[in-house]
Design an enzyme around this catalytic site. Structure first.
Site, PDB file in Angstrom:
ATOM      1  N   ASP A   1     105.374  72.317 -64.617  1.00  0.00           N
ATOM      2  CA  ASP A   1     104.701  73.314 -63.776  1.00  0.00           C
ATOM      3  C   ASP A   1     103.779  72.638 -62.763  1.00  0.00           C
ATOM      4  O   ASP A   1     103.296  71.525 -62.988  1.00  0.00           O
ATOM      5  CB  ASP A   1     103.886  74.253 -64.692  1.00  0.00           C
ATOM      6  CG  ASP A   1     103.504  75.540 -63.981  1.00  0.00           C
ATOM      7  OD1 ASP A   1     103.992  75.794 -62.859  1.00  0.00           O
ATOM      8  OD2 ASP A   1     102.694  76.299 -64.547  1.00  0.00           O
TER       9      ASP A   1
ATOM     10  N   ASN B   1     112.571  83.401 -62.730  1.00  0.00           N
ATOM     11  CA  ASN B   1     112.388  82.719 -61.429  1.00  0.00           C
ATOM     12  C   ASN B   1     113.234  83.315 -60.295  1.00  0.00           C
ATOM     13  O   ASN B   1     112.973  83.047 -59.125  1.00  0.00           O
ATOM     14  CB  ASN B   1     112.695  81.219 -61.548  1.00  0.00           C
ATOM     15  CG  ASN B   1     111.622  80.433 -62.277  1.00  0.00           C
ATOM     16  OD1 ASN B   1     111.909  79.422 -62.912  1.00  0.00           O
ATOM     17  ND2 ASN B   1     110.370  80.886 -62.203  1.00  0.00           N
TER      18      ASN B   1
END
Ligand code: FPP
Length: 259
Positions: A28, A76
């Site tokens: 991330d 996503n």
């Protein structure tokens, strides 16, 4: 590699690193990395791909057996289409460039997630990489691609329910072993559960990543953004893992277990 350069605790320096069989990473911070450099978010993802190469090589060198990387989640898809398109191109670029190194390092590629839901070109690239590295007997590099942990559990449940409906198994046959086998990590057997789960960028959650398999994973969070993550940072996480007392709900210590 300076294994212990950041540790003041001498007990760590004297200790043999305990290498986790299975490390899973939530990579991330790519967007923030780019933003800090006044670059578009996708520049962060591009740099992230190079970090994947470095960390996969380092993990393999360290003797990790399975490295699972959260590459694209089922959530996503809600990102802007330009970013999604870029993320769908990344595996193609990565495998075009890196498969020879993977083969050289005896690394075998595996993918968990809904591959069929990926664009055709991405699917072809992923399937080729799996085929080209199939003979690898070293580390398994497991990409979570179009992966969601809750849907994985639902799909496993449906599979087992169908087997019950077909009379192939009884409801009582469903236990941790059969359920684990029905998950997308089923082929990993006793190594399906990550021993160590790392998340970069300072976020303190697991974001639908391997919710079943992570039941007893050791969690490690770092503020470092994924494009900045290094092999030394990986070793730091393993140092932390080495010092953990994994009890799996039981008692480890002889003194603890005495009445
Ligand atoms: C999270 O950062 C990252 C992703 C959603 C994509 C991860 C992709 C890679 C690491 C590159 C993939 C490489 C290969 C080999 C295919 P973010 O965008 O959410 O960052 P932010 O939280 O700072 O916005």
């Amino acid at each position: 590699m300076a294994l212990f350069k950041t540790k003041t605790d001498m007990s760590v320096a004297q200790m043999q690193l305990k290498i986790p069989n299975h490390i899973a990473i939530i990579m991330d911070g790519n967007g923030r990395w780019a933003k800090r450099r006044l670059m578009p978010r996708v520049a962060g993802h591009k740099s992230a791909m190079n970090t994947v190469k470095k960390i996969a090589t380092a993990a393999s060198d360290l003797g990790v057996k399975v490295l699972t990387l959260y590459t694209f989640s089922t959530e996503n898809w809600s990102r802007p289409s330009d970013e999604v398109n870029f993320l769908m191109q990344l595996p193609i670029d990565f495998f075009n460039d890196f498969v020879p190194d993977l083969i050289k390092n005896n690394i075998k590629v595996q993918v968990m997630g809904d591959i069929e839901g990926l664009p055709d070109a991405t699917q072809i690239s992923v399937k080729n990489a799996i085929k080209q590295t199939a003979q690898g007997t070293g580390m398994i590099l497991n990409f979570a691609l179009n992966y969601g942990g809750q849907i994985e559990i639902i799909e496993a449940t449906k599979k087992l329910a169908q087997q019950v409906a077909n009379g192939e198994i009884l409801p009582d046959d469903i236990d941790e072993t059969t359920f684990s086998q029905a998950l997308q990590t089923g082929n990993l057997g006793s190594m399906a559960a990550p021993d160590l789960m790392i998340r970069t960028s300072g976020e303190l959650r697991l974001s639908n990543f391997m919710p079943y398999q992570s039941a007893y994973s050791e969690l490690y969070f770092t503020d470092i953004l994924w494009p900045d993550y290094t092999a030394e940072n990986l070793v730091e996480a393993i140092e932390s893992f080495t010092l953990r007392d994994r009890r799996f709900g039981g008692l480890n210590d002889k003194i603890e277990s005495e009445p």
